[in-house]
Enzyme design. Structure first.
Site, short mmCIF file in Angstrom:
data_model
loop_
_atom_site.label_atom_id
_atom_site.label_comp_id
_atom_site.label_asym_id
_atom_site.label_seq_id
_atom_site.Cartn_x
_atom_site.Cartn_y
_atom_site.Cartn_z
N GLU A 58 4.29 -1.94 13.20
CA GLU A 58 3.23 -2.16 12.52
C GLU A 58 2.07 -2.27 13.27
O GLU A 58 0.92 -1.53 13.01
CB GLU A 58 3.15 -3.25 11.48
CG GLU A 58 4.21 -3.11 10.59
CD GLU A 58 4.19 -1.69 9.90
OE1 GLU A 58 3.18 -1.26 9.81
OE2 GLU A 58 5.13 -1.63 8.87
N GLY B 148 0.84 -1.17 0.05
CA GLY B 148 0.01 -0.04 -0.15
C GLY B 148 0.84 1.35 0.00
O GLY B 148 0.53 2.12 -0.65
N GLU C 82 1.75 6.17 7.26
CA GLU C 82 2.83 6.20 7.18
C GLU C 82 3.35 7.33 7.68
O GLU C 82 4.66 7.38 8.04
CB GLU C 82 2.80 6.31 5.55
CG GLU C 82 2.45 5.04 4.76
CD GLU C 82 2.78 3.66 5.13
OE1 GLU C 82 3.94 3.53 5.50
OE2 GLU C 82 1.89 2.75 5.02
#
Length: 871
Positions: A326, A267, A304
């Site tokens: 994550e 992504g 991000e």
């Protein structure tokens, strides 16, 4: 090529690197087929490493030109070089400078790892181990260095980007080339390195941090697409402000760049100061993007950016600790989206995703802990378990110690470990220190796979006015972990009276042994327990309830999540009975009380359309299959859901038509949560109207498609038409293609629509689409739009009784594996639940898997998935 039968990497065998790198200077001379890379590494032996160890650097398909130490070129006898390794047996004992020159071919790099080209743009992807495809290096996250990067290219490539701040630029004398030098003062591992070079448009803005730093912001996109990047810029600025307010985290460079490319395996990627995105998660206008696209852009841009602190400033010591960056960052982006939109709606959507992806993963052959103990191919562990379940562990931690102590723990984590490569134990210790609580038992969540089943026993004593609850937990064996210990499970709960009054509000039971009990006194009526409020733990509750209790909770529970859950549970119970009846050749069941409950929700939906849209939605075929668990018959499941939707549709049709008409009044488009909620509600109601009367509903959907002034309304109309065997379906699909055939991202949507069309010819339709002139396996988005959407959303097609769906998907996975192993491996996870199918389909799925595994040589990525899936 790297070994296709790699060794097993074990967390228990971790040891520190024998060498450290303090500074990296890279010099790129970009050419499409022969890019020269000169890497100058300031190195020293690690005093904690093995004395006298040889220097071993990682590579992958590299071509070595030269190697030198302290200015002296090494003779071939002084090193051992292969495309996968560079070994210097007699490396210096003290600090030294190592210079390595390599040649790479970006144009031929179809794996999209390392340095490659996407539509003429040079781009890198280095996580997890892509940097070794650029230069020989200690390619592991605990080797952190400062970086300076010089990029040289033809002037026809005006934009030359890397990490950090630009410090020098100029022309190369006597040539048509120019260069830019970038300096990143923050230490980072090589997986965070990035380079982008091309001719791109930019959307530019700025943000001033609370300390007064003015940060230049750029979002770069392909030529002519700048207008579609403004929402991404808006999301970035909101993310920066939110992180400052909620976590006290400011940005630390003068420049923050985002680049969107059309060929990308993931992504997005959080490279320090230079995020690289799949353009699907950047480009949006009302005409080209759905509400879900807008939501994804907002969430992924935030995710991000948040990595700047949870992933970059503090990274993970080794890839076993992947959840540390994550899972934590997913938690942060979910909190951001909840503050930007509706918190209850976001919570429900996040749990739907968790159950659809992670619960399935946890119950099959690919199950693994949030922190795996072993791996062969790390790229196969970027999973829902690491990301989504990892986020749920942070949610539980906040519940257990409270929001104030949680914030203190986060502050301590940033203070204590800034600039380090950390492990999960260090993260958890911060919260133990601020709360004074022993959190060692909580670590089992990180190291034990599987979804706990929590069985609830209840008893009401009317004479004494007491109500007792007993909770027992059990976790089934998973691969490599036959024996399970008890987890620390926070159970947020309330007690609701038969008349809807709240008798006990927001209590907390912590189940940290095999069982625990609690007794409530002073109750004059039998209460209905509202359990795991807000989905307080990633578990499967099992509780016996009296008839009608779930519908009382669905109407009166003060917890929005549990109101939604109660209705889902009632529908699931009825659907399971219908599936059993269909398999016995009997008629499916109905319950007019469910129709009445959904009709009431539609009638009162104006108060919260977004919640109503979720609440009136039936469980999906995947949801029902997961709940049934064994001997799954996808055809019977589909028939049961179709029947229930039609029954409800006919019952609610009068009020549904009225509300649909109200929602059809045109309003100015906005991507905010409330506006998106109205469109989502309209879409759900349309599905019921089509189920009630296909001919009349198809005309409604066709009219919506033709009148739509935004992609969401257009997509929901054609999506609703997919089940209609009427002329309107093909007419809408053809019109959609004619309108958008030259727009790659929207064409992906069209392919995804086509493969969701149900019916006996759906597999042949998918096969025909693979020969469509606009279809290509070279682009990950296009491959996913066809194969992933078919295998994961058209369950009756993928699980066709003759096995044709399995055979087709396996064949295409094999083709993709030859050029892009990561994408092939991820597509192969569609088979992860094959053992839970009924016998006939189970045998056919296994045949397709074994044919894929036992055919020609496969990549290590795909081989790893196949071995574990078949084990």
């Amino acid at each position: 090529m790297r070994s296709e039968n790699p060794p097993v990497i074990r967390l228990s065998e971790y040891r520190v690197p024998d060498f450290l790198i303090d500074h990296v200077a890279l010099d790129f001379s970009l050419e499409p087929e022969a890019t020269r890379v000169v890497s100058t590494l300031s190195m020293r032996r690690n005093p904690k490493g093995i004395p006298g160890a040889a220097l071993e650097l990682d590579g992958d398909e590299l071509s070595l030109v030269a190697v030198a130490i302290d200015g002296r070129k090494l003779a071939p006898s002084e090193f051992i070089a292969s495309p996968e390794k560079l070994i210097i047996p007699a490396a210096p004992k003290d600090a030294f400078t190592l210079v390595i020159e390599t040649l790479v071919n970006p144009a031929a790099n179809t794996k999209l790892m390392g340095l490659y080209r996407s539509n003429g743009v040079y781009c890198t992807q280095c996580e997890a181990d892509g940097f070794r495809r650029i230069s020989y290096y200690l390619d592991r996250p605990d080797v952190m260095a400062t970086w300076k990067v010089r990029i040289e290219a033809a002037k026809a490539i005006p934009l030359l980007l890397s990490n950090g701040n630009p410090v020098e630029r100029g022309d190369v004398p006597g040539t048509d080339r120019h260069f830019v030098v970038w300096d990143d003062p923050h230490k980072k591992p090589c997986y965070l390195f990035a380079l982008v070079a091309g001719d791109l448009d930019a959307v530019t803005d700025h943000h001033t941090t609370p300390s007064g730093r003015k940060v230049e912001l750029n979002v770069y996109v392909e030529k002519g697409k700048g207008a579609r990047a403004t929402y991404a810029m808006d999301a970035l600025i909101r993310s920066m402000k939110w992180d400052e307010e909620k976590f006290g985290r400011e940005y630390d460079l003068d420049l923050f760049n985002i680049v969107a490319v059309s060929d990308f395996n993931m992504g997005a990627m959080e490279n320090k100061g230079l995020n690289v995105f799949n353009d699907r998660y950047i480009l949006a206008t009302p005409e080209t993007a759905t509400d879900q696209d807008y939501h994804n852009i907002e969430a992924i841009v935030a995710h991000e950016y948040f990595h700047n602190w949870t992933g970059n400033r503090i990274t993970c010591r080794d890839w076993f600790q992947l959840c540390l960056k994550e899972g934590l960052t997913v938690f942060r982006d979910q909190e951001f989206s909840s503050d930007m939109r509706s918190r209850p709606v976001e919570r429900i959507a996040n749990v739907q995703t968790l159950r659809a992806a992670q619960f399935v993963e946890d119950s099959g052959p690919l199950a693994h802990p949030v922190r795996p103990q072993t791996y062969k191919e790390i790229n196969n562990f970027y999973t829902a378990t690491v990301y989504n379940k990892g986020s749920e562990l942070i949610q539980m931690l906040r519940i257990l110690i409270g929001p104030e102590k949680f914030r203190e723990g986060m502050d301590l984590y940033f203070e204590r470990h800034d600039g380090e490569a950390a492990i999960v134990e260090q993260f958890i210790q911060c919260f133990a220190d601020v709360s004074g609580r022993d959190l060692k038992p909580f670590m089992r969540w990180y190291d034990q796979a599987g979804t706990p089943v929590v069985t609830i026993e209840q008893a009401y004593d009317a004479a004494k006015g007491t109500f007792s609850l007993t909770a027992r937990q059990e976790t089934a064996p998973t691969p490599g972990q036959p024996d399970k210990g008890p987890q620390v499970i926070p159970i947020r709960l309330g007690l609701i009276g038969q008349d809807g009054t709240e008798l006990v509000k927001d209590d907390l039971i912590v189940l940290d042994t095999e069982s625990t009990s609690r007794v409530y006194a002073g109750l004059t009526q039998r209460p209905l327990p509202s359990l795991f409020r807000g989905f307080s733990a990633p578990v499967k509750p099992v509780i016996s309830r009296e008839d009608g209790d779930l519908l009382v909770l669905a109407q009166h529970d003060s917890d929005p999540f549990n109101r939604w859950q109660a209705l889902q549970d009632a529908e699931t119970a009825l659907l399971r009975q219908s599936v059993a009846a269909i398999r016995q050749g009997k008629a499916p069941l109905s319950d007019p009380r469910l129709s009445a409950a959904i009709g009431k929700l539609i009638e009162t939906s104006a108060t919260d359309p977004a919640f109503a849209a979720l609440a009136i939605g039936l469980p999906t075929e995947g949801d029902l299959a997961r709940d049934i668990g064994t001997e799954i018959d996808p055809e019977a499941i589909g028939q049961a859901i179709d029947h229930l939707r039609a029954e409800i549709g006919r019952a609610v049709r009068p009020v549904a038509e009225k509300v649909y008409a109200t929602l059809s009044v045109p309003l100015p488009f906005s991507p905010d949560g409330a506006s998106a909620g109205r469109r989502a509600l309209r879409a759900q109601i349309l599905r019921y109207l089509i189920a009630a009367d296909m001919a009349a509903g198809a005309k409604l959907a066709s009219a919506q498609f033709e009148a739509a002034d935004n992609m969401t309304d257009r997509m929901t109309a054609v999506s609703a038409l997919l089940v209609c065997e009427t002329p309107e379906r093909e007419k809408a699909l053809d019109a959609f293609y004619a309108r958008y055939s030259e727009d790659a991202l929207i064409l992906d949507m069209w392919f995804g629509l086509q493969v969701r069309v149900p019916g006996p010819d759906c597999v042949s339709r998918v096969k025909a689409l693979t020969t469509h002139p606009k279809f290509t396996l070279a682009n990950p988005n296009r491959a996913r739009s066809l194969i992933a959407v078919f295998a994961n959303t058209n369950l009756r097609g993928f699980h066709a009784a003759d096995g044709s769906g399995y055979a087709l998907v396996a064949e295409i996975i094999g083709q993709i594996d030859e050029r892009n192993p990561q994408i092939a491996a991820r597509l192969a996870t569609a088979f992860r639940s094959w053992r839970s199918l009924e016998a006939g389909r189970r045998a056919l799925a296994e045949k397709a898997l074994r044919g894929l595994a036992e055919g020609k040589s496969r990549s290590r990525d795909l081989t790893d998935i196949l071995e574990r899936t078949l084990s």
